[in-house]
Design a protein around this motif. Structure first.
Motif, PDB file in Angstrom:
ATOM      1  N   ALA A 113       0.969  -1.155  -0.088  1.00 30.30           N
ATOM      2  CA  ALA A 113      -0.121   0.151  -0.049  1.00 30.30           C
ATOM      3  C   ALA A 113       0.908   1.326   0.067  1.00 30.30           C
ATOM      4  N   ARG A 114       0.438   2.420  -0.526  1.00 29.30           N
ATOM      5  CA  ARG A 114       1.004   3.593  -0.577  1.00 29.30           C
ATOM      6  C   ARG A 114       0.154   4.833  -0.684  1.00 29.30           C
ATOM      7  N   ILE A 115       0.511   5.783  -0.388  1.00 24.73           N
ATOM      8  CA  ILE A 115      -0.100   7.254  -0.548  1.00 24.73           C
ATOM      9  C   ILE A 115       0.278   7.278  -1.967  1.00 24.73           C
ATOM     10  N   ASP A 116      -0.684   7.495  -2.857  1.00 19.70           N
ATOM     11  CA  ASP A 116      -0.187   7.762  -4.223  1.00 19.70           C
ATOM     12  C   ASP A 116       0.346   9.096  -4.773  1.00 19.70           C
ATOM     13  N   HIS A 117       1.171   9.053  -5.468  1.00 18.76           N
ATOM     14  CA  HIS A 117       1.689  10.336  -6.152  1.00 18.76           C
ATOM     15  C   HIS A 117       1.670  10.213  -7.768  1.00 18.76           C
ATOM     16  N   ALA A 118       2.018  11.206  -8.262  1.00 19.85           N
ATOM     17  CA  ALA A 118       1.720  11.124  -9.860  1.00 19.85           C
ATOM     18  C   ALA A 118       2.698  10.088 -10.406  1.00 19.85           C
ATOM     19  N   ALA A 119       3.836   9.844  -9.836  1.00 23.37           N
ATOM     20  CA  ALA A 119       4.766   9.010 -10.581  1.00 23.37           C
ATOM     21  C   ALA A 119       4.291   7.420 -10.286  1.00 23.37           C
ATOM     22  N   ASP A 120       3.510   7.308  -9.242  1.00 23.22           N
ATOM     23  CA  ASP A 120       3.075   5.860  -8.767  1.00 23.22           C
ATOM     24  C   ASP A 120       1.766   5.526  -9.349  1.00 23.22           C
ATOM     25  N   ARG A 121       0.891   6.393  -9.445  1.00 22.07           N
ATOM     26  CA  ARG A 121      -0.568   6.415  -9.632  1.00 22.07           C
ATOM     27  C   ARG A 121      -0.887   5.157 -10.864  1.00 22.07           C
ATOM     28  N   GLY A 122      -1.574   4.331 -10.421  1.00 17.61           N
ATOM     29  CA  GLY A 122      -2.090   3.218 -11.223  1.00 17.61           C
ATOM     30  C   GLY A 122      -1.143   2.095 -11.340  1.00 17.61           C
ATOM     31  N   LEU A 123       0.216   2.376 -10.849  1.00 13.13           N
ATOM     32  CA  LEU A 123       0.923   1.003 -11.046  1.00 13.13           C
ATOM     33  C   LEU A 123       0.636  -0.097  -9.987  1.00 13.13           C
ATOM     34  N   THR A 124       0.612  -1.447 -10.567  1.00 14.80           N
ATOM     35  CA  THR A 124       0.360  -2.572  -9.903  1.00 14.80           C
ATOM     36  C   THR A 124       1.671  -3.254  -9.613  1.00 14.80           C
ATOM     37  N   ASP A 125       1.737  -4.248  -8.841  1.00 15.79           N
ATOM     38  CA  ASP A 125       2.870  -5.195  -8.628  1.00 15.79           C
ATOM     39  C   ASP A 125       4.219  -4.510  -8.304  1.00 15.79           C
ATOM     40  N   SER A 126       4.094  -3.339  -7.628  1.00 13.52           N
ATOM     41  CA  SER A 126       5.190  -2.507  -7.354  1.00 13.52           C
ATOM     42  C   SER A 126       6.110  -3.471  -6.254  1.00 13.52           C
ATOM     43  N   VAL A 127       7.525  -3.348  -6.619  1.00 16.98           N
ATOM     44  CA  VAL A 127       8.518  -4.000  -5.704  1.00 16.98           C
ATOM     45  C   VAL A 127       9.609  -3.041  -5.726  1.00 16.98           C
ATOM     46  N   THR A 128      10.123  -2.965  -4.608  1.00 15.44           N
ATOM     47  CA  THR A 128      11.512  -2.381  -4.324  1.00 15.44           C
ATOM     48  C   THR A 128      12.517  -3.431  -3.971  1.00 15.44           C
ATOM     49  N   HIS A 129      13.790  -3.107  -4.530  1.00 13.06           N
ATOM     50  CA  HIS A 129      15.007  -4.010  -4.205  1.00 13.06           C
ATOM     51  C   HIS A 129      15.851  -3.249  -3.500  1.00 13.06           C
ATOM     52  N   HIS A 130      16.504  -3.309  -2.404  1.00 17.53           N
ATOM     53  CA  HIS A 130      17.490  -2.604  -1.780  1.00 17.53           C
ATOM     54  C   HIS A 130      18.908  -3.420  -1.778  1.00 17.53           C
ATOM     55  N   SER A 131      19.850  -2.805  -2.200  1.00 20.73           N
ATOM     56  CA  SER A 131      20.996  -3.532  -2.179  1.00 20.73           C
ATOM     57  C   SER A 131      22.182  -2.484  -1.858  1.00 20.73           C
ATOM     58  N   LEU A 132      23.366  -3.059  -1.317  1.00 22.16           N
ATOM     59  CA  LEU A 132      24.300  -2.115  -0.817  1.00 22.16           C
ATOM     60  C   LEU A 132      25.540  -2.106  -1.833  1.00 22.16           C
ATOM     61  N   LEU A 133      25.913  -1.042  -2.307  1.00 24.44           N
ATOM     62  CA  LEU A 133      26.885  -0.864  -3.337  1.00 24.44           C
ATOM     63  C   LEU A 133      28.375  -0.794  -2.613  1.00 24.44           C
ATOM     64  N   PRO A 134      29.366  -1.236  -3.228  1.00 21.42           N
ATOM     65  CA  PRO A 134      30.606  -1.463  -2.880  1.00 21.42           C
ATOM     66  C   PRO A 134      30.994  -0.069  -1.970  1.00 21.42           C
ATOM     67  N   ASN A 135      30.586   1.190  -2.550  1.00 20.69           N
ATOM     68  CA  ASN A 135      31.120   2.256  -1.521  1.00 20.69           C
ATOM     69  C   ASN A 135      30.043   2.736  -0.465  1.00 20.69           C
ATOM     70  N   GLY A 136      29.178   1.588   0.031  1.00 24.88           N
ATOM     71  CA  GLY A 136      28.591   1.946   1.067  1.00 24.88           C
ATOM     72  C   GLY A 136      26.889   2.493   0.895  1.00 24.88           C
ATOM     73  N   THR A 137      26.884   3.025  -0.439  1.00 25.87           N
ATOM     74  CA  THR A 137      25.757   3.569  -0.569  1.00 25.87           C
ATOM     75  C   THR A 137      24.544   2.566  -0.834  1.00 25.87           C
ATOM     76  N   LEU A 138      23.485   2.850  -0.500  1.00 23.18           N
ATOM     77  CA  LEU A 138      22.203   1.869  -0.652  1.00 23.18           C
ATOM     78  C   LEU A 138      21.558   2.266  -2.165  1.00 23.18           C
ATOM     79  N   GLU A 139      21.314   1.443  -2.849  1.00 18.68           N
ATOM     80  CA  GLU A 139      20.656   1.402  -4.193  1.00 18.68           C
ATOM     81  C   GLU A 139      19.142   0.664  -3.866  1.00 18.68           C
ATOM     82  N   ILE A 140      18.305   1.664  -4.301  1.00 15.96           N
ATOM     83  CA  ILE A 140      16.714   1.246  -4.069  1.00 15.96           C
ATOM     84  C   ILE A 140      16.308   1.302  -5.652  1.00 15.96           C
ATOM     85  N   ALA A 141      15.979  -0.005  -5.946  1.00 13.21           N
ATOM     86  CA  ALA A 141      15.213  -0.083  -7.346  1.00 13.21           C
ATOM     87  C   ALA A 141      14.156  -0.381  -7.217  1.00 13.21           C
ATOM     88  N   ARG A 142      13.101   0.316  -7.824  1.00 12.63           N
ATOM     89  CA  ARG A 142      11.685   0.298  -7.718  1.00 12.63           C
ATOM     90  C   ARG A 142      11.179  -0.361  -9.126  1.00 12.63           C
TER      91      ARG A 142
END
Length: 186
Positions: free
Chosen positions: A50-79
Motif C-alpha cells: 500500500a502507498r499514498i499515491d503520487h503522480a509517478a506511482d498512480r495506477g502502478l500494480t505489482d510494485s516491488v523495491t529491491h534494496h542493495s548495498l553498493l561497494p562504496n556503502g551507498t544503498l541502491e533502491i530499485a523500484r
C-alpha cells in the motif's frame, strides 16, 4: 555594484534557494525511525502493499523495491511496477545514505541529483518481514512486506501504527499483486 555583478549575485542566490528547496530531509511529526536498525537485514526484495499515491506511482500494480548495498556503502533502491494503461513495466532507481548513525533507520534518498529527501522506516517487525516507511511529510507512506500478501491481523496493526504516527490511512492505495503472485507461485 555593476549590473553584471548584481545579476551574478541574483543568479547565485536563486541557485542556492532552489538547492535548499530540493533538500527535504526532515521527518513528519510522530515518526520516529526504528532503532536499533540493521541495514544488512533490511536489504533485498520488498513488496509495496500500500502507498499514498503520487503522480509517478498512480495506477502502478505489482510494485516491488529491491534494496542493495553498493561497494562504496551507498544503498541502491530499485523500484519496479507495472503500468496497465501502457502495458509495460516502469522502473526507477535511487541512491540513499544513512542520515544518522548506522543503527537509526533514517535515510536521505535521491532519485535525481541534487534533490534528496528523507525516508524513515518507522515500524519493522523483529523478523524483517513487514515495514512502514515514511517520506519527509505525512503525504508519503508505504506499507512494505517480504511477500505479496499480509495477514489481516498484521495489516490492522500496521494501519493503527500509521494512524498513531499521524497518517491518514484512508488515503492509502492498495497495490494489486496478481502478476507478482503468478511469479512467486512458479
Amino acid at each position: 555594484l555593476t549590473m553584471k555583478a548584481r545579476n551574478l549575485a541574483l543568479l547565485a542566490a536563486g541557485a542556492y534557494t532552489l538547492y535548499r528547496l530540493s533538500q527535504q530531509t526532515g521527518l513528519p511529526l510522530g515518526v520516529q525511525p526504528v532503532t536499533p536498525f540493521e541495514l544488512r537485514r533490511y536489504l533485498g526484495r520488498w513488496y509495496e502493499l500500500a502507498r499514498i499515491d503520487h503522480a509517478a506511482d498512480r495506477g502502478l500494480t505489482d510494485s516491488v523495491t529491491h534494496h542493495s548495498l553498493l561497494p562504496n556503502g551507498t544503498l541502491e533502491i530499485a523500484r519496479r511496477g507495472f503500468d496497465p494503461r501502457q502495458g509495460r513495466w516502469r522502473t526507477a532507481t535511487a541512491r540513499a545514505r544513512l542520515a544518522h548513525p548506522p543503527d537509526v533507520a533514517h535515510l536521505h534518498v535521491s532519485f535525481v541529483w541534487p534533490a534528496r529527501s528523507s525516508c524513515a522506516v518507522f515500524e519493522l517487525d523483529d523478523d524483517n518481514q513487514h515495514a512502514l516507511v515514511s517520506g519527509p511529510t505525512h503525504e508519503d507512506l508505504w506499507l512494505l512486506a517480504r511477500t505479496p500478501t499480509l495477514r489481516a491481523s498484521v495489516r490492522a496493526q500496521l494501519l493503527e501504527r500509521a494512524r498513531d504516527a499521524g497518517f491518514d490511512v484512508s488515503r492509502l492505495t492498495w497495490v494489486d499483486h496478481r502478476r507478482s503472485m503468478t511469479v512467486v507461485e512458479r
